[in-house]
Design an enzyme around this catalytic site. Sequence first.
Site, PDB file in Angstrom:
ATOM      1  N   THR A 304       0.696  -1.274  -0.119  1.00 54.05           N
ATOM      2  CA  THR A 304      -0.070  -0.081   0.001  1.00 54.05           C
ATOM      3  C   THR A 304       0.848   1.288  -0.075  1.00 54.05           C
ATOM      4  OG1 THR A 304      -0.100   0.325   2.313  1.00 54.05           O
ATOM      5  CG2 THR A 304      -1.577  -0.977   1.328  1.00 54.05           C
ATOM      6  N   ASP A 305       0.252   2.289  -0.478  1.00 53.54           N
ATOM      7  CA  ASP A 305       0.918   3.702  -0.171  1.00 53.54           C
ATOM      8  C   ASP A 305       0.720   3.850   1.404  1.00 53.54           C
ATOM      9  OD1 ASP A 305       2.182   5.882  -0.455  1.00 53.54           O
ATOM     10  OD2 ASP A 305       0.940   6.793  -2.241  1.00 53.54           O
ATOM     11  N   ALA A 306       1.352   4.792   2.063  1.00 56.64           N
ATOM     12  CA  ALA A 306       1.393   4.952   3.626  1.00 56.64           C
ATOM     13  C   ALA A 306      -0.017   4.957   3.781  1.00 56.64           C
ATOM     14  CB  ALA A 306       1.936   6.059   3.944  1.00 56.64           C
ATOM     15  N   LEU A 307      -0.643   4.135   4.960  1.00 54.87           N
ATOM     16  CA  LEU A 307      -1.720   4.052   5.392  1.00 54.87           C
ATOM     17  C   LEU A 307      -2.479   5.327   6.314  1.00 54.87           C
ATOM     18  CD1 LEU A 307      -2.486   0.042   5.669  1.00 54.87           C
ATOM     19  CD2 LEU A 307      -3.484   1.675   4.160  1.00 54.87           C
TER      20      LEU A 307
END
Length: 598
Positions: A304-307
């Site tokens: 993921t991109d940063a959550l």
Amino acid sequence: MSFITSAHATAAQVPLTTSQMLGQKLMLDFRYYCGESKKPSGDCRAAMTTLPPELSELISRYDIGGAILFAENVQNTAQIISLTNALQSAAQQSKSQLPLFIAIDQEGGRVARINREQATSFTGNMSIGATYPKQGDIYATKVASAIGKELNSLGINVNFAPTVDVNSNPNNPVINVRSFSENPTVVTKLGLAQVKAFEAAGVLSALKHFPGHGDTHVDSHTGLPRVDHDRDKINQQDLLPFAEIIKASPPGMIMTAHIQYPALDNSKVVNSQGESMIRPATMSYQIMTQLLRHELGYQGVTVTDALDMAGISDFFNPVDATIETFNAGVDIALMPIAIRNRADIKRFEQYMAQLADALETNKLNQEQLSSSMARIAKLKTKLPQSSASLAIANSTLGNPSHRRLEAELALAAITEVKNDGVLPLRDNAQVVHLIMPDRQKCFALEQALQTYSKNSLTLSCTSLQAYDPDIAHDAIKQADMIIAAHASPPQSAVEIGGMDDVKKLREHGVARNVQPAALKALLQYGQQQGKKQLFISLRAPYEISTFGPLSNAVLASYAYNVDVNHDKKVAGPAYTALAKVILGIAKAEGSLPVTVNH
């Protein structure tokens, strides 16, 4: 390939418990750490440069799969190597003994975490795109090779790059110069060259941001963007680089985008506030599994991109975000929960217990967990086996050949958009007044012009950060030539770190918002005085449509990095390149990678 099949391959084949699998599917950040501090987690600003025992123990106990480093974590060569070795030692103490993915955002240009005086940061993707018509993928390959070798020497084994978003939206606040081009074919060719070069240098690459972040006007750090393209346009524009690179040379990883794409998946999810909303791509099984794996055939690891970004964290708590992400088929959750002090470690323990409960109650899919773990374990067999060496790193980081390449790219990218007989600078233009975004950029261009000019120039500069219009007007009246520069759009959170920096950027943005109007007024005044004027676009060149008509010549550099070295000298490869073109020492050979009305 320069990857060494590691001794961890055997460990990777040992069956793991579900708890270990969950840990392997997490990539944590330790940007700041305040230990016993009682201050709120969000207020902690103590850079973590050495691994505290309690964080080492957390990595070992929970079989954590990866860590991402920020600028605060990477302050000098010896310290970085000590930290990456300590992180891997902690992983070796886990039951699985699987090595860590140690990742960083070292795209080059505006997104570069390692100190520019130490590592070679280059002038970024759009500058590479500007060289494509004459140089093809030469600079894409050479730059990625240099960055990859530097990261590899430090023990960093994943680079969240290249960005293969097609920047089709002039108002994109977060991609812009991080993109190679508005042309999907150019983006594909340059992205493919970088994937091959990064991985040949011993560093896993991560294409981002799937299925495409190029046509948004919202930054997913601060909101949830939505792309309303139809499927044909998505295929031809947004997906093309991913699809073609997956076929030609699949990257180790692909990073998701926190973006809604209704044409790809218009199904709804109920967020933590009980509201129904279209699923972001990060949480979409249709996008992350059906499209990416089944249609495009990607079999590698997804992250993921940063959550913690607002595109997710405004709508979901950490546990719900992680569950939705994993159920979509994404392999690794990046930065799902902040760990800034010992109290956060307790919070992390509760988070892990809740994920375990989700497995027990079938909120998490066990089969997906096992498939995901198999992909992670397979990729980890490619990680380099040996520890980082200080001697090798010292001879690799910022070495003379890399610095020469950095200067060559900066010069090859300079684009002459317009020139009504103003460039090169005439011998009778001895008094030059600069108008720059701030004092550092004043110093950088002044120094470069003085260094390379054969004549004695009289230089003065107006900083748009703080200036007196009357003084600026007097300087313009006295000048033979006006050189004005601007950088648009302002910095985004990703450029200086992440969500911890959003407040600072908002404060900075208020000051920057008045600059375009101020610059336009000064250029109009110079025009009224009959002055020859050069405008330089230092970032995304779309602003040329505003300032170009007020100027006799226009250049684009796509970069404005300013480096202050240990002698307190101000420099930067883009300013050196600009000075050489302005003075006629070199020609501007670059081409605009995006459409600009001028």
